[in-house]
Scaffold this motif. Structure first.
Motif, PDB file in Angstrom:
ATOM      1  N   ILE A  22     -16.902  26.020  -7.229  1.00 46.75           N
ATOM      2  CA  ILE A  22     -15.564  25.646  -7.723  1.00 46.75           C
ATOM      3  C   ILE A  22     -15.745  24.369  -8.531  1.00 46.75           C
ATOM      4  O   ILE A  22     -16.127  23.332  -7.989  1.00 46.75           O
ATOM      5  CB  ILE A  22     -14.585  25.417  -6.553  1.00 46.75           C
ATOM      6  N   SER A  23     -15.488  24.448  -9.838  1.00 47.46           N
ATOM      7  CA  SER A  23     -15.787  23.294 -10.694  1.00 47.46           C
ATOM      8  C   SER A  23     -14.559  22.606 -11.280  1.00 47.46           C
ATOM      9  O   SER A  23     -14.550  21.395 -11.472  1.00 47.46           O
ATOM     10  CB  SER A  23     -16.718  23.714 -11.831  1.00 47.46           C
ATOM     11  N   GLU A  24     -13.505  23.383 -11.554  1.00 43.46           N
ATOM     12  CA  GLU A  24     -12.322  22.789 -12.188  1.00 43.46           C
ATOM     13  C   GLU A  24     -11.066  23.105 -11.387  1.00 43.46           C
ATOM     14  O   GLU A  24     -10.903  24.217 -10.893  1.00 43.46           O
ATOM     15  CB  GLU A  24     -12.172  23.332 -13.617  1.00 43.46           C
ATOM     16  N   PRO A  25     -10.180  22.125 -11.260  1.00 41.08           N
ATOM     17  CA  PRO A  25      -8.950  22.358 -10.493  1.00 41.08           C
ATOM     18  C   PRO A  25      -7.985  23.285 -11.220  1.00 41.08           C
ATOM     19  O   PRO A  25      -7.935  23.307 -12.449  1.00 41.08           O
ATOM     20  CB  PRO A  25      -8.352  20.955 -10.358  1.00 41.08           C
ATOM     21  N   THR A  26      -7.249  24.071 -10.445  1.00 37.62           N
ATOM     22  CA  THR A  26      -6.176  24.888 -11.010  1.00 37.62           C
ATOM     23  C   THR A  26      -4.991  23.961 -11.284  1.00 37.62           C
ATOM     24  O   THR A  26      -4.950  22.825 -10.784  1.00 37.62           O
ATOM     25  CB  THR A  26      -5.756  25.984 -10.020  1.00 37.62           C
ATOM     26  N   PRO A  27      -3.982  24.402 -12.049  1.00 38.10           N
ATOM     27  CA  PRO A  27      -2.834  23.534 -12.344  1.00 38.10           C
ATOM     28  C   PRO A  27      -2.158  22.942 -11.094  1.00 38.10           C
ATOM     29  O   PRO A  27      -1.827  21.757 -11.075  1.00 38.10           O
ATOM     30  CB  PRO A  27      -1.882  24.464 -13.109  1.00 38.10           C
ATOM     31  N   ILE A  28      -1.983  23.748 -10.038  1.00 43.48           N
ATOM     32  CA  ILE A  28      -1.317  23.225  -8.835  1.00 43.48           C
ATOM     33  C   ILE A  28      -2.188  22.160  -8.151  1.00 43.48           C
ATOM     34  O   ILE A  28      -1.688  21.165  -7.626  1.00 43.48           O
ATOM     35  CB  ILE A  28      -0.941  24.369  -7.846  1.00 43.48           C
ATOM     36  N   GLN A  29      -3.508  22.348  -8.201  1.00 45.37           N
ATOM     37  CA  GLN A  29      -4.409  21.346  -7.624  1.00 45.37           C
ATOM     38  C   GLN A  29      -4.398  20.071  -8.459  1.00 45.37           C
ATOM     39  O   GLN A  29      -4.329  18.967  -7.917  1.00 45.37           O
ATOM     40  CB  GLN A  29      -5.831  21.917  -7.551  1.00 45.37           C
ATOM     41  N   GLU A  30      -4.442  20.231  -9.755  1.00 46.23           N
ATOM     42  CA  GLU A  30      -4.453  19.074 -10.656  1.00 46.23           C
ATOM     43  C   GLU A  30      -3.205  18.210 -10.470  1.00 46.23           C
ATOM     44  O   GLU A  30      -3.286  16.980 -10.465  1.00 46.23           O
ATOM     45  CB  GLU A  30      -4.541  19.571 -12.113  1.00 46.23           C
ATOM     46  N   GLU A  31      -2.052  18.856 -10.283  1.00 45.83           N
ATOM     47  CA  GLU A  31      -0.801  18.103 -10.188  1.00 45.83           C
ATOM     48  C   GLU A  31      -0.516  17.569  -8.779  1.00 45.83           C
ATOM     49  O   GLU A  31       0.224  16.608  -8.620  1.00 45.83           O
ATOM     50  CB  GLU A  31       0.363  18.976 -10.669  1.00 45.83           C
ATOM     51  N   SER A  32      -1.106  18.220  -7.761  1.00 43.13           N
ATOM     52  CA  SER A  32      -0.753  17.853  -6.375  1.00 43.13           C
ATOM     53  C   SER A  32      -1.729  16.898  -5.698  1.00 43.13           C
ATOM     54  O   SER A  32      -1.309  16.046  -4.905  1.00 43.13           O
ATOM     55  CB  SER A  32      -0.660  19.118  -5.500  1.00 43.13           C
ATOM     56  N   ILE A  33      -3.027  17.043  -5.965  1.00 47.37           N
ATOM     57  CA  ILE A  33      -4.040  16.352  -5.164  1.00 47.37           C
ATOM     58  C   ILE A  33      -3.854  14.837  -5.128  1.00 47.37           C
ATOM     59  O   ILE A  33      -3.821  14.228  -4.053  1.00 47.37           O
ATOM     60  CB  ILE A  33      -5.468  16.740  -5.638  1.00 47.37           C
ATOM     61  N   THR A  34      -3.701  14.207  -6.285  1.00 45.76           N
ATOM     62  CA  THR A  34      -3.559  12.746  -6.317  1.00 45.76           C
ATOM     63  C   THR A  34      -2.273  12.307  -5.627  1.00 45.76           C
ATOM     64  O   THR A  34      -2.268  11.324  -4.874  1.00 45.76           O
ATOM     65  CB  THR A  34      -3.598  12.231  -7.776  1.00 45.76           C
ATOM     66  N   LEU A  35      -1.187  13.044  -5.861  1.00 51.29           N
ATOM     67  CA  LEU A  35       0.092  12.706  -5.208  1.00 51.29           C
ATOM     68  C   LEU A  35      -0.043  12.725  -3.686  1.00 51.29           C
ATOM     69  O   LEU A  35       0.425  11.829  -2.987  1.00 51.29           O
ATOM     70  CB  LEU A  35       1.191  13.704  -5.626  1.00 51.29           C
ATOM     71  N   ILE A  36      -0.708  13.772  -3.175  1.00 45.49           N
ATOM     72  CA  ILE A  36      -0.874  13.917  -1.722  1.00 45.49           C
ATOM     73  C   ILE A  36      -1.837  12.855  -1.192  1.00 45.49           C
ATOM     74  O   ILE A  36      -1.583  12.221  -0.164  1.00 45.49           O
ATOM     75  CB  ILE A  36      -1.373  15.335  -1.365  1.00 45.49           C
ATOM     76  N   LYS A  37      -2.937  12.633  -1.918  1.00 42.56           N
ATOM     77  CA  LYS A  37      -3.943  11.650  -1.497  1.00 42.56           C
ATOM     78  C   LYS A  37      -3.334  10.251  -1.393  1.00 42.56           C
ATOM     79  O   LYS A  37      -3.699   9.455  -0.534  1.00 42.56           O
ATOM     80  CB  LYS A  37      -5.110  11.642  -2.489  1.00 42.56           C
ATOM     81  N   ASP A  38      -2.361   9.985  -2.290  1.00 43.46           N
ATOM     82  CA  ASP A  38      -1.703   8.669  -2.299  1.00 43.46           C
ATOM     83  C   ASP A  38      -0.598   8.539  -1.254  1.00 43.46           C
ATOM     84  O   ASP A  38       0.096   7.525  -1.193  1.00 43.46           O
ATOM     85  CB  ASP A  38      -1.131   8.366  -3.691  1.00 43.46           C
ATOM     86  N   GLY A  39      -0.399   9.604  -0.458  1.00 46.48           N
ATOM     87  CA  GLY A  39       0.532   9.512   0.663  1.00 46.48           C
ATOM     88  C   GLY A  39       1.957   9.955   0.397  1.00 46.48           C
ATOM     89  O   GLY A  39       2.839   9.797   1.241  1.00 46.48           O
ATOM     90  N   ASN A  40       2.209  10.525  -0.791  1.00 47.43           N
ATOM     91  CA  ASN A  40       3.571  10.979  -1.113  1.00 47.43           C
ATOM     92  C   ASN A  40       3.941  12.248  -0.350  1.00 47.43           C
ATOM     93  O   ASN A  40       3.077  13.073  -0.045  1.00 47.43           O
ATOM     94  CB  ASN A  40       3.674  11.291  -2.613  1.00 47.43           C
TER      95      ASN A  40
END
Length: 369
Positions: A22-40
């Motif tokens: 798995i090399s590149e994030p899908t659109p839902i991963q790209e938009e969600s991962i940082t938001l979730i990682k930051d605690g939102n």
């Protein structure tokens, strides 16, 4: 195209993804991962098959610690099949972070697991009923939970789990991160989400782009009497690598499986009346491509994420456009070409008209001779 590294994931997580190719994030991963990682808190709307499981698992793994011997993450999902699937995805990330993972669902004895882990569990993946049983027996303690995920929230409500979900939330600290993932964001889902979330960020991925772009749709005009014969003609003509055949009821699934099996087709059935062990065996065999045709009901196939499904056959027409989109979305994944055949008798005209109106297209017709 953005890479996973740009989303701030650790080297260990990146290595685990690389091992899975798995090399590149899908659109839902790209938009969600940082938001979730930051605690939102996050409300995410995306079809099954868009990579949403990793969209919440990756940041959860980043945020959980093996040094803390408490349950830090909880994923609540409506069906046993989904719980198994999410657990399998989570287990693939264990080489990145050796978290203790427990899956809790009906039909599986988890008493021995709880005893073995002696409470040293970091992540639980559960169906509502089984989880609530454990909470009422005090065999699971969620007092230190950091992140709650409500997965397939629309189906959770459709299947009547609203009261169970609300009862579970009462056992969880008010100060926590809540993530709500759903294929559709109807008023019920929004009400459940906003009631239990703090200033949530909303992520929405276009449905048509995911479900229809790579799928060739065909409507076979038939009659109830001729339907099975027409299905067999198409199966012989197409000889799919892997296919799912959808029927309206468990009884219809039973009948069709029996008749196709007698005709020599490599098929197995999947529905809610099968024992848990039987369902797991069928799913395992299908994923390993030992079964060519999986004959299933909508509920049994909910969240079914199997790579390599080339064809979907709507042996019985879906009740509405949402079910239609969900069914045909089992194929045409990750840029691959998929094929969806729908069998419609004259009595299905009104349902078909409603589906075509909602998906904004006229499905090409074909009559078999």
């Amino acid at each position: 195209m953005i890479k996973f590294k740009e989303l701030g994931l650790s080297d260990d997580i990146l290595s685990a993804l690389k091992a899975q190719r798995i090399s590149e994030p899908t659109p839902i991963q790209e938009e969600s991962i940082t938001l979730i990682k930051d605690g939102n808190d996050v409300i995410a709307e995306a079809q099954t098959g868009t990579g949403k499981t990793l969209a919440f698992l990756l940041p959860m793994f980043e945020n959980m610690s093996t040094d803390i011997d408490t349950i830090q993450g909880l994923i609540v999902t409506p069906t046993r099949e989904l719980a198994i699937q999410i657990t399998q995805e989570a287990m693939k990330l264990k080489e990145a972070k050796n978290l203790n993972i427990l899956s809790a669902y009906g039909g599986k004895d988890i008493g021995s697991q709880l005893k073995k882990l002696k409470g040293n569990i970091h992540l639980i993946i559960a169906t509502p009923g089984r989880l609530l049983d454990h909470l009422r027996r005090d065999s699971i303690n969620l007092d230190h939970l950091k992140t709650l995920v409500l997965d397939e929230a629309d189906q959770m409500l459709l299947m009547g789990f609203k009261n169970e979900v609300e009862a579970i939330i009462k056992h969880i600290p008010k100060k926590r991160q809540t993530l709500c993932f759903s294929a559709t964001m109807n008023s019920q889902v929004k009400k459940l989400a906003y009631k239990n979330m703090t200033d949530p960020k909303v992520v929405s991925i276009e449905k048509e782009e995911v479900t229809l772009k790579n799928i060739k749709q065909v409507l076979i005009e038939t009659t109830d009497r001729r339907k099975q014969e027409d299905l067999c003609k198409i199966l012989d003509e197409e000889n799919p690598f892997m296919a799912i055949i959808f029927c309206r009821t468990k009884r219809r699934v039973d009948k069709l499986e029996e008749e196709l099996y007698q005709k020599g087709y490599n098929c197995k059935k999947l529905h809610g009346d099968l024992t848990q062990s039987k369902r797991e065996r069928v799913m395992k065999a299908f994923k390993k491509t030992e079964i060519q045709y999986l004959i299933a009901t909508d509920v049994a196939a909910r969240g079914l994420d199997v790579n390599g499904v080339t064809h979907v056959f709507n042996y019985d027409i879906p009740e509405n456009d949402k079910i239609y989109i969900h069914r045909i979305g089992r194929t045409g994944r990750v840029g691959e070409q998929g094929y969806a055949y729908t069998f419609a008798a004259p009595k299905d005209k009104n349902t078909l008209d409603a589906i075509e109106k909602e998906i904004k297209m006229h499905i090409p017709r074909r009559t078999l001779v």
